[in-house]
Design an enzyme around this catalytic site. Structure first.
Site, short mmCIF file in Angstrom:
data_model
loop_
_atom_site.label_atom_id
_atom_site.label_comp_id
_atom_site.label_asym_id
_atom_site.label_seq_id
_atom_site.Cartn_x
_atom_site.Cartn_y
_atom_site.Cartn_z
N LEU A 112 0.81 -1.21 0.00
CA LEU A 112 0.00 0.00 0.00
C LEU A 112 0.85 1.27 0.00
O LEU A 112 0.32 2.37 -0.14
CB LEU A 112 -0.96 -0.01 1.19
CG LEU A 112 -2.02 -1.12 1.18
CD1 LEU A 112 -2.89 -1.04 2.42
CD2 LEU A 112 -2.87 -1.06 -0.08
N ASP A 157 0.61 -9.79 -4.69
CA ASP A 157 1.84 -8.98 -4.64
C ASP A 157 1.62 -7.66 -5.38
O ASP A 157 2.46 -7.22 -6.16
CB ASP A 157 3.03 -9.74 -5.20
CG ASP A 157 4.37 -9.06 -4.90
OD1 ASP A 157 4.40 -8.12 -4.08
OD2 ASP A 157 5.40 -9.46 -5.50
#
EC number: 3.5.2.3
Length: 427
Positions: A60, A302
């Site tokens: 993130l 991922d």
């Protein structure tokens, strides 16, 4: 407040489609709600009602990398892709390597996340591989698990110590497996593509040698050892052998490693650059086989966003990584379920209950009493992947222009709609 999701279908234990209305009260799935008590109703006619997807491998970027992604934009992307729970990797700046930083991160998650975010803590201070973090304090502060993802733990003694600490706390050690002495300054797999383009390559053994070491360390420590983004046939073989020996090892594979190999790289497009790299066709085939036989436990994206400027550099200089949250299910459904390689139930399980069970999470299920995390999917809908439509800040994908079926139409977290398309009505 009570809700009813009506007209859709679920998959039963045998993978058969069964018409089902789902009732929700106080954020949880319940057996039934009287008609007079229902305050919201969703028309899910013709839609698959799936448990919300769980992704334990997401970048993130916040704090420190907000030009690439934020908690808000990344979780909006997750919601659009049908993911209701994501685990945030700790390769941020600063690293969540102490309770204070983890508290700050969780406060930011509470303020801006639109899906459930579980924060990883790092194994070592600043992810430098030199000093263990305080696992006990980090667990008490809410760490999901421990990882230095982005880099491998180079010293066996450090990894063994980490595993012993984690085992004592009944926590998992999650590993990015890469021996720095074998990277060779590579940007792609050490194979025919690298040779044809005059590039340094990253050999398969760079990954596999760490897994071979770590499964023995996990056996010695009695730890739960989880392998990130498996990419080679040697890694699959090593994990399979370790499981047969009774070692507590689990593993994940990404959609892009299932879908692509080095043969698919177009020119020198940096959107095909990720770590681990796209390997040979026989590696890709081994990953599919490993997922089907249970050697690999589940799928994780991922998701690794970068700026357009960063990904416009040369293949050699551009950063590793692609985005994946908004494309995972449609790509996998289209290219594996529709041709019959996977069943729909297998794919749903690998995105829901399997990752949840691996990490003892109470999600990924439609059982009565569970959190009402739902993903509503139109299996017949078709879209062409268009990065300009992504809710993620990152547009870095090798799948632009691919046609897909199986499009999420709405996503709910604990009974709250966090993403929807036009067909969901009567909120």
């Amino acid at each position: 407040m009570a809700m009813k999701v009506t007209g859709g279908f679920i998959l039963d234990e045998n993978g058969e489609q069964v018409a089902k209305d789902v009732y929700i009260k106080d954020g949880k799935i319940v057996e039934h709600v009287a008609d007079g008590d229902i305050r919201q109703q969703f028309d899910a006619t013709g839609l698959l009602i799936s448990p919300g997807f769980v992704d334990v491998h997401v970048h993130l970027r916040e704090p420190g990398g907000e030009k690439k992604e934020t908690i808000e934009t990344g979780t909006k992307a997750a919601a659009r892709g049908g993911f209701t729970t994501v685990a945030a990797m700790p390769n941020t700046r600063p690293v969540p390597d102490n309770a204070e930083q983890l508290d700050l991160l969780q406060a930011r998650i509470s303020e801006t996340a639109v899906v459930r975010v579980l924060p990883y803590a790092s194994i070592t201070t600043r992810q430098l591989g030199q000093e263990l973090t305080d696992f006990k304090a980090l667990k008490e502060a809410g760490a999901f698990a421990f990882t230095d993802d982005g880099v491998g733990i180079q010293e066996a003694g450090m990894m063994l110590s980490a595993m012993k600490e984690a085992a004592a706390l009944n926590m998992a050690v999650v590993a990015h497996c890469e021996d720095n002495s074998l990277i060779n300054g590579g940007a792609v797999h050490e194979g025919h593509y690298a040779k044809a383009h005059g590039l340094n390559g990253i050999p398969s053994v760079c990954e596999a040698v760490h897994i071979a070491r770590d499964v023995l360390l996990a056996e010695a420590a009695g730890a739960h050892y989880h392998v990130c983004h498996v990419s080679t046939k040697e890694s699959v073989r090593t994990i399979r052998d370790a499981k047969k020996a009774g070692i507590r090892v689990t593993a994940e594979v990404t959609p892009h490693h299932l879908l692509l190999c080095e043969d698919d790289i177009i020119g020198k497009d940096p959107n095909f650059k990720m770590n681990p790299p796209l390997r040979a066709k026989e590696d890709r085939d081994a990953l599919v086989a490993g997922l089907l036989d249970g050697t690999i436990d589940f799928i994780a994206t991922d998701h690794a966003p970068h700026t357009a400027e960063e990904k416009s550099a040369s293949l050699e200089r551009a950063p590793f990584g692609i985005v994946g949250l908004e494309t995972a299910f449609p790509l996998l459904y289209t290219h594996f379920v529709k041709p019959g390689t996977f069943t729909l139930k297998q794919l749903i399980d690998w995105l829901t209950v399997k990752p949840a069970q691996t990490f003892n999470l109470p999600y990924g299920t439609l059982q009565v009493g569970a959190a009402a995390d739902l993903t509503l999917i139109d299996l017949k809908a078709n879209e062409t992947i268009d990065p300009s439509m992504f809710l993620s800040k990152g547009k870095n994908t090798p799948f632009a222009g691919w046609d897909c079926a199986g499009i999420p139409q709405a996503t709910m977290v604990a009974g709250k709609t966090v993403y929807k398309k036009e067909r969901i009505t009567n909120e």
